[in-house]
Write a protein that holds these residues in place. Structure first.
Motif, PDB file in Angstrom:
ATOM      1  N   TYR A   1      65.018 -75.874  20.182  1.00  0.00           N
ATOM      2  CA  TYR A   1      65.231 -74.664  19.766  1.00  0.00           C
ATOM      3  C   TYR A   1      64.730 -73.670  20.628  1.00  0.00           C
ATOM      4  CZ  TYR A   1      64.647 -70.768  16.372  1.00  0.00           C
ATOM      5  OH  TYR A   1      64.783 -69.409  15.815  1.00  0.00           O
ATOM      6  N   ILE A   2      63.655 -73.815  21.303  1.00  0.00           N
ATOM      7  CA  ILE A   2      63.175 -72.740  22.266  1.00  0.00           C
ATOM      8  C   ILE A   2      64.169 -73.115  23.694  1.00  0.00           C
ATOM      9  CG2 ILE A   2      61.342 -72.800  24.108  1.00  0.00           C
ATOM     10  CD1 ILE A   2      59.554 -73.944  21.910  1.00  0.00           C
TER      11      ILE A   2
ATOM     12  N   TYR B   1      58.796 -68.947  27.354  1.00  0.00           N
ATOM     13  CA  TYR B   1      59.797 -68.631  26.603  1.00  0.00           C
ATOM     14  C   TYR B   1      59.124 -68.390  25.269  1.00  0.00           C
ATOM     15  CZ  TYR B   1      64.344 -67.456  24.795  1.00  0.00           C
ATOM     16  OH  TYR B   1      65.384 -66.820  23.998  1.00  0.00           O
ATOM     17  N   ASP B   2      59.336 -67.265  24.708  1.00  0.00           N
ATOM     18  CA  ASP B   2      58.513 -67.063  23.340  1.00  0.00           C
ATOM     19  C   ASP B   2      58.823 -67.832  22.338  1.00  0.00           C
ATOM     20  OD1 ASP B   2      57.490 -65.927  20.951  1.00  0.00           O
ATOM     21  OD2 ASP B   2      58.385 -63.776  21.327  1.00  0.00           O
TER      22      ASP B   2
ATOM     23  N   LEU C   1      55.767 -70.469  24.823  1.00  0.00           N
ATOM     24  CA  LEU C   1      54.591 -69.645  24.971  1.00  0.00           C
ATOM     25  C   LEU C   1      54.181 -69.446  23.448  1.00  0.00           C
ATOM     26  CD1 LEU C   1      52.789 -68.461  27.134  1.00  0.00           C
ATOM     27  CD2 LEU C   1      53.992 -66.369  26.824  1.00  0.00           C
ATOM     28  N   PRO C   2      53.125 -69.908  22.881  1.00  0.00           N
ATOM     29  CA  PRO C   2      52.935 -69.596  21.751  1.00  0.00           C
ATOM     30  C   PRO C   2      52.175 -68.528  21.308  1.00  0.00           C
ATOM     31  CG  PRO C   2      51.193 -71.138  22.503  1.00  0.00           C
ATOM     32  CD  PRO C   2      52.338 -70.972  23.501  1.00  0.00           C
ATOM     33  N   LEU C   3      52.898 -66.999  21.403  1.00  0.00           N
ATOM     34  CA  LEU C   3      52.415 -65.843  21.219  1.00  0.00           C
ATOM     35  C   LEU C   3      51.867 -65.825  19.659  1.00  0.00           C
ATOM     36  CD1 LEU C   3      54.887 -63.941  23.288  1.00  0.00           C
ATOM     37  CD2 LEU C   3      52.637 -64.537  23.825  1.00  0.00           C
ATOM     38  N   ASN C   4      51.053 -64.910  19.272  1.00  0.00           N
ATOM     39  CA  ASN C   4      50.604 -64.559  18.237  1.00  0.00           C
ATOM     40  C   ASN C   4      51.694 -63.894  17.604  1.00  0.00           C
ATOM     41  OD1 ASN C   4      47.967 -65.771  18.149  1.00  0.00           O
ATOM     42  ND2 ASN C   4      47.105 -63.908  19.082  1.00  0.00           N
TER      43      ASN C   4
END
Length: 163
Positions: free
Chosen positions: A142-143, A108-109, A75-78
């Motif tokens: 990595y995620i 997942y962040d 999940l590509p959060l800022n």
């Protein structure tokens, strides 16, 4: 990461021994695969995005081939934790995916995953061309590894509580 969401996902994904990690980009989809014991994430492949249907067909094939029980999607959060356009696009992709691939999904962040992987490849003196081939599937690994580590830590802390 919400521990309840992680626990729910861990239980729901028991339909298959492996998990797939996904780094969803606009041009590519990086994929990683866990081992059977869900301890180690390994880069699997990078799908060059064409259209939604063939992209999902490839993902479905890989899930069936590897007996996958769930999907961990970056999940590509800022950087401040807020949700921007890329998060909306990722959530939309998953909404469209769910009817076609009936597997539990965990967001997942993924903040800094691509940057960390790129720095490691540069430190290893990997050429620019080779980096572009590897970065997406390594970011997915990595995620996924971060998720596997959290799941393992959750189980270990529950085991400690029983002692």
């Amino acid at each position: 990461m919400d521990t309840d969401a992680l626990r729910t996902f861990a239980e729901a994904s028991r339909g298959g021994p492996r998990l797939i990690g996904i780094d969803l980009g606009t041009k590519t989809i990086g994929l990683a695969l866990s081992d059977l014991g869900r301890q180690i994430a390994s880069p699997l492949e990078t799908i060059k995005r064409v259209k939604f249907t063939p992209d999902v067909a490839r993902l479905r094939f890989l899930c069936e081939q590897h007996a996958v029980g769930g999907l961990v999607i970056g999940l590509p959060l800022n950087m401040d934790g807020s949700e921007g356009v890329r998060v909306q696009s990722t959530r939309s992709f998953v909404r469209n995916l769910k009817p076609l691939l009936d597997l539990p999904v965990l967001f997942y962040d993924e903040r800094l995953s691509t940057a960390v992987v790129t720095r490691a490849l540069i430190a290893a003196d990997t050429s620019r061309a080779k980096r572009s081939q590897l970065v997406d599937k390594l970011a997915a690994a990595y995620i996924l590894q971060g998720c596997l580590d959290r799941m393992r830590g959750m189980v270990e802390s529950e085991d400690d509580d029983l002692d």
